[in-house]
Every structure is written in C-alpha cells, then in structure tokens.
Design an enzyme around this catalytic site. Sequence first.
Site, PDB file in Angstrom:
ATOM      1  CB  CYS A 156      -0.948  -0.027   1.188  1.00 28.12           C
ATOM      2  SG  CYS A 156      -2.042  -1.448   1.073  1.00 28.12           S
ATOM      3  CG  HIS A 178      -1.521   4.778   4.823  1.00 31.81           C
ATOM      4  ND1 HIS A 178      -1.438   4.685   3.455  1.00 31.81           N
ATOM      5  CD2 HIS A 178      -1.732   3.504   5.267  1.00 31.81           C
ATOM      6  CE1 HIS A 178      -1.579   3.403   3.094  1.00 31.81           C
ATOM      7  NE2 HIS A 178      -1.765   2.679   4.171  1.00 31.81           N
ATOM      8  CD  GLU A 192      -1.372   7.967   8.917  1.00 35.68           C
ATOM      9  OE1 GLU A 192      -2.380   7.274   8.704  1.00 35.68           O
ATOM     10  OE2 GLU A 192      -0.883   8.743   8.068  1.00 35.68           O
ATOM     11  CE  LYS A 224      -5.153   4.849   1.725  1.00 35.48           C
ATOM     12  NZ  LYS A 224      -4.115   5.817   2.119  1.00 35.48           N
ATOM     13  CG  HIS A 256      -6.317   1.466   0.985  1.00 34.82           C
ATOM     14  ND1 HIS A 256      -5.357   1.980   0.134  1.00 34.82           N
ATOM     15  CD2 HIS A 256      -5.642   0.801   1.966  1.00 34.82           C
ATOM     16  CE1 HIS A 256      -4.153   1.625   0.576  1.00 34.82           C
ATOM     17  NE2 HIS A 256      -4.305   0.922   1.687  1.00 34.82           N
ATOM     18  CG  PHE A 308      -0.509  -6.075   4.289  1.00 35.01           C
ATOM     19  CD1 PHE A 308      -0.947  -5.401   5.405  1.00 35.01           C
ATOM     20  CD2 PHE A 308      -1.408  -6.902   3.619  1.00 35.01           C
ATOM     21  CE1 PHE A 308      -2.255  -5.541   5.858  1.00 35.01           C
ATOM     22  CE2 PHE A 308      -2.718  -7.044   4.070  1.00 35.01           C
ATOM     23  CZ  PHE A 308      -3.142  -6.363   5.174  1.00 35.01           C
TER      24      PHE A 308
END
Lengths: 375, 424
Positions: free
Chosen positions: B174, B314, B325, B346, B351, B410
């Site tokens: 991502c 993010h 975050e 987002k 996303h 990830f």
Amino acid sequence: MREVVVTGIGLVSSVGEGVEAHVAALQGGATPRTDLTSFAPYPVHPVTVPNYDTQIAKKSDQRQMEPWQKLGCYSAGLALDAAQAKEDAALKSAMHLVVAAGGGERDYAVDGQILTGLRSAANPGVYLNERLMSDLRPTLFLAQLSNLLAGNISIVHGVTGASRTFMGEESSGVDALRIAQARIASGQNDIFLVGGSYNAERPDALLIYEMGGFLWKKPFASVWDRPAQGGGMILGSGGCFLVLESREHADKRGVKPLAAIAGISSERSRRESGSVAKALREAATQLGAKPDVLLSGATGVKGITEEEQSALRDIAPNAKLHATADLVGHTVEAQAPTGVALAAALIAKGEAQEALVTSVGHWRGEGAIRLMKAS
Amino acid sequence: MALRDKKGRPLVAVTGMGVVTSIGQGKDDTWAALTAGKSGIHRITRFPTEGLRTTIAGTIDTVSVEPFCAPMLSERLAMLAAEEAVGQSGLKRGDFPGPLFIAVPPVEMEWPQRQALAEASGQNGDVTYADLLKAASTGKFKAWHDLFIFGTVADRVADSFGTKHSPISLSTACSSGATAIQLGVEAIRRGETKAALCIGTDGSVNPESLVRFSLLSALSTQNDVPEAASKPFSKNRDGFVMGEGGAALVLEDAEAAMARGAKILGYVLGCGEKGDGFHRTRSSPDGAPGIAAIRDALEDAGVSPDEIDYINAHGTSTPENDKMEAQSCTAVFGERMSQLPISSNKSMIGHTLTAAGSVEAVMSLLTIANGRIPPTINYTIPDPAIPLDVVPNVARDAKIDLVLSNSFGFGGQNTCLVLGAEPR
C-alpha cells in the site's frame, strides 16, 4: 562514483546449495537434473530442497511461506552468512533490500474443485463467492503477495533498512541490480541485499507460459540446441541473493570483495527480427565490455536464442560461453542475479578477469551486467 | 533561486499531474469532489456480492475495457492519468524524455479465464490444472500470456508514451505509489535523467482480491450506508474500503523544467522509508519504523517538523493503521500534533492500494495549490485515543506550503514524501 562490489552470494537450485557447488557443476558440464514426470510433458529443474531450519529457524515462519518465498528467504540467509553480515543486527537494520518477484502459488485443489463446481452451479457468481470465502486459507494471500518475499526476509533475517519489490519477469532481476548498484555508486546507501527466487514446480507457473507457447516439452537439451527443434524454456526452481556494497564499506567491515559490478544496461524494445542482437551489441558497447567469460540468461526460445548466441560470438569471440539455464533452468526473476553470482564466483576464483552477464527476457527486456575484478 | 537542494542535489519539480478515481475523472473533477466531501464508495455492481461479508467498494465503473480484468483496467487507469499528466507538462507523448516507474497491482489470471480454459479442455469430470494446461497448449489463449504476466502494464504504458530504458514495475504493497515517486526523484537526483514519469494504478476490485482482504479481516463490513463506511480516525472505524484509481506525476529536474519554460506545480522535496520486520501485516508496537520513515523524509527534505503545515494521512480506516499513524505522527510532531491538520483522502476515495501513494501525492500538491485542505468525512464519533485535528467533514481554507504524505503497507513497508510549494 563509488565502486560497487559483491561480498556475499546465496544460491539454491536443482544443483544444490552454495556457490561452490554451482561453479563446480558449471565447470563439470554434466547434464542438469530434471523432473520429466511430475508435470509431463513439461520438464522442470526441481530444487534440491534445502534444510530450511538452518536459515528459517521458526517453523511458524516457514508455515507462513509458500516455496518461492522459502527459497528466497533461505538463499538470502546464505548470502548474509557469506558476507559476514548475519550476526550484525545494526548492519542489517541499515541494509536495504531490492527483490525481484513474481507472485506466489495458488491452492490447486481448491481451484480445481471450484472450476468443477462452477460448471453446474445455478448461480456461478454466488457459488464462486461462497467457495472462496470458505475455502481460501487466509494466510495464503500473504504467501502469494509479491512484496511479501521482502517482508519475510525482513522478519526472518532482520534486514530492515527498507525494501522495494520489482516485478516484470526477467527484467525485474536486472533492474533490481541496476537500482541497487546506482544507489550505492551515488553514495545514497552503503549496502544492499538483492535477488529473487522462483518456484517452477507449480502448474499455474507452467500454465501462463504454456498459453504463450514458450515451454519445452522434450527431455533436456541445451538452450542453444533447442531452437532447431522449435525452441522453448525449461523452468527451474531456485533462489539467488547477493550482498552488494561500496568498496569502502566492505573494506571497513574487513570483508573481501568477490568482484565489482562495473555497469548495468537494461532496455526494452519492440521485438522484431534482429532487435535482440542489436540491443546486446549496444549494451556491450555502452558498458565497454571485454569479457573473457559470458554468463548468458538465454531461455531457449526460438529466434531470440540464436540471435543472442551470434551476438555474443561477435562481442567476445574468445570468451567461454555458459548458459545459466543449462545449469539451473530458467528461474525468471532470479535469472540475472544467478548469472551475476556465477560470474562473481568465477572472477573471485581467478578464472576470469571480466564477465558479461546477459538477460534476454523470453518475451521482452534486454539486460546486460558487466563484472570485473575488484580494484 | 537555487536549483539545487541543501544537499547539493538537483531539485525535483512536478510539471504534470493526472488522476482518475471513483469520485472523478481528471484532477479537476476529483479535487472538486474531494473538497466537497463527496464519497465515491458504493455498492458493488460489477459482480454478484451475495455470500460476501463486504459488498461495497470505490470501483471505477465509467471506464470500460475488454476483456474486463485487473491488468486491463489498471493499464487503462494508468494511461488516462498519464495522458493528463504528460499533457499538462507539455512534454512530448510518444517520446517522453525519461524512464517510467509504475506501481502496479500484482496480477494473475482471473476466474473467467480459468473457466474458459476449463471449458476448452473438454473435461466433463473433475477439473484439474492438467486440463487447463491441455487447453493452453492449443495456442488459442496466446494473448492471455501477455495479459497476465507482471511486466505487461508497464510495457504498454512505456510503449505508448515512449519512455526511455527498461520501465520498472514495482510493488511495496500500500505504499507502492509513493515508492514510484521516490524512484523517480532518486533517478533525477543522481543525474541519470532530467525527467521521470511516475504512476500508481490499481483496478483490482474483483471477487478474489476482495475475498483475500476480507479473510484477513482488513475490510469494513459496514455495508448499509456505503458512502459512510470509510471513517478514518473515528471510534467506530472497522476496516478499509477497497477503491480503484490511477495517478501520474511528471517529475523534472527543476533547472531543465525552467529552461524549457514549463509551469512548475510544486516540488518533491524529500522521500523517506523504513522497513519493519515485526510482522507480515502488523507494524511494530512501538511504531519505530513509521516514525523513522517520517523523520527520514523530513531529513531528506531538509525541513524541521515545525515547518510542516498539513499531513495527508495514510488513514485507511482500519483500527490498527489509524492508531499507529496517530502515534507515529505524535512522536515526531510532539504537542503540535493536536493542532496540525491531518486528513484522509481515503474517507472519500477508499483505499486505492497500489495507487494510493500516487493519488494522495497529487491531492497533496492540489492542497498546496488551492490553499484548501480536503476533509476527513464520516467523522461523527471521534476516537478519544486519537485526539487529532482530522479536518472533520468539511474542507478548510488554509495557506499550505509543506505537506507530509504518509504511506504504510503490509510487509513492513513505510514510505513518506514531503511535498512543497517552493524549494527549501
């Protein structure tokens, strides 16, 4: 620009493990090991399964990985050992990682059952949803995901500078080396772990290449002899990782360089008759290559293999020519790193002064890597 | 004006931007929707959703491709974004003077293709891969080899735009879109090229990819009101919503851009990254890698935390990401973090996975250009553990010179960018 040297090699394939075993096999010239039956009519070069416990200590980590990730993770560990970096946690936490990867395995039994069931399903879309939700193992996704080879190397070996994963078949192996080399040469970073791995012993890998008509379906023959009989690749399972670092950094650590990476060319062209030969000649000129040994990544695919052979004969008429695929099979993303590993080992043994590694992709991408003795 | 940064490297200017998302085609439409607080999340109509836990996504349904599959849609989204970006830059399409770095979803053959092979095999009993291979060997499916190998999207975009050398297809999960920009910045700084085309694209909302994320419990299951499901930083957030998108940036050596009279839209001042070896999907509990990535980006840009005006988060809307975050940002920005605006695109776009870092870099530059911060929508129940100024629900006008854009993924991927109006 700083000199970039190879200080560690991790290699595993059908030959076995370790660079010495591979160099011995390369020089011995014996017919490589193939499995003709498991995926008949398609031969593959099966990996000599290593004792994973020696590099991936936790069984729980091993269970989280499919074979391509385990092969990569294992060979990465061998490379770290060879570079005397394995026990240095601080060094590894600053070490960057560039991985050339495809994707991982599927659950073949589940795929078959779903395809069988879809044929008679009243509502195929809903049937597919239900089966996927109930039959897919949650962890399989992570064992498939391209960037999770890098992720597993970070977890298992503690290499956590930062990782980048490149995709794109053979070219990704060349580009992984190219970007690492450029970042070290420019002074941005000092040390990298670079490489890739491939599991050929899986039907979905064979399927994608068989759709394109790229697979060899007879017993082993050298890549150079295959075009006359229609041509084709024999895929190989294996992994290859290299530790690359600046010469100063290696000296400071007291680690002996095996060879220097003098330059890397990576191009794409619209393939047509003569384009591969032209690309290789231009690469050799651009790199100033005067090799006494050639490590070709030739695939055996008709057309491009003959072109490469004739171009290499022009570029270095007296150089000894080896085809990496005649040793370990075609390992796709790992092919270029494997050629570089062998070239570096030959130079380190004093059996060559300068080597040229080629990587002509089965479908696209023309790369070349020049190695020399470290200064 | 100095055309080199404080470290003596060429300054990297942005001279073209393009974007396509579920809320708009083109950056003007997307920006208008984003600052109006409009959501692009809706019920999935592309395939049946019965039997799925999540039935919503930010799919792009206005772009049609044949055959419909992730690589074809991802390629089309990349092309649309690149056409807009290269068009704006004034550089020549077909002979782009630099390399291509493109973040693409890892693709593989999809169920319609497997079904076609199974049918062509003539197998009436249990289907196995031997049957699929038999069908493949007829040569009737030759085009699907090209379609489903990993380098094809990049090759087609490279061919269409005439970029130079081998195009790099990449995945850092991502954070991929941010990594594509980072690779372009580095190539310009090394002096290898005067320009780079950096793209992130993702058109991979299909049953299997949705199920895979669903089985990892990563997705929101608040299907009842689709546009309200993505609620970053809210107490009742329960996962991300998949989205599709493509974004492209033309990066140029600022000196070369000025010399040709190009309009400079902003600068990529710094890139930071740090790996995390803690876990495959979770980040280190102490947040150290995320913190290190933010600090690395600030250091690379030569700016202090106090100079950042806004954070493009993010902000995935997963319980884990938003908490980590917020902690990481607080560790870097200290007490100031409670007043420093941070919002998540987002909440509206979903996303966009591989594309997210690119989409959000373009939105960050538009935030600077327009002096308006897009909101975090669906923020009705604040999470007391995240006491931040998330620019709740309504866009806010503010003078913004420096933006931090975060991307985490990830596999221990953490990549951050610092974008600015002017060189530092």
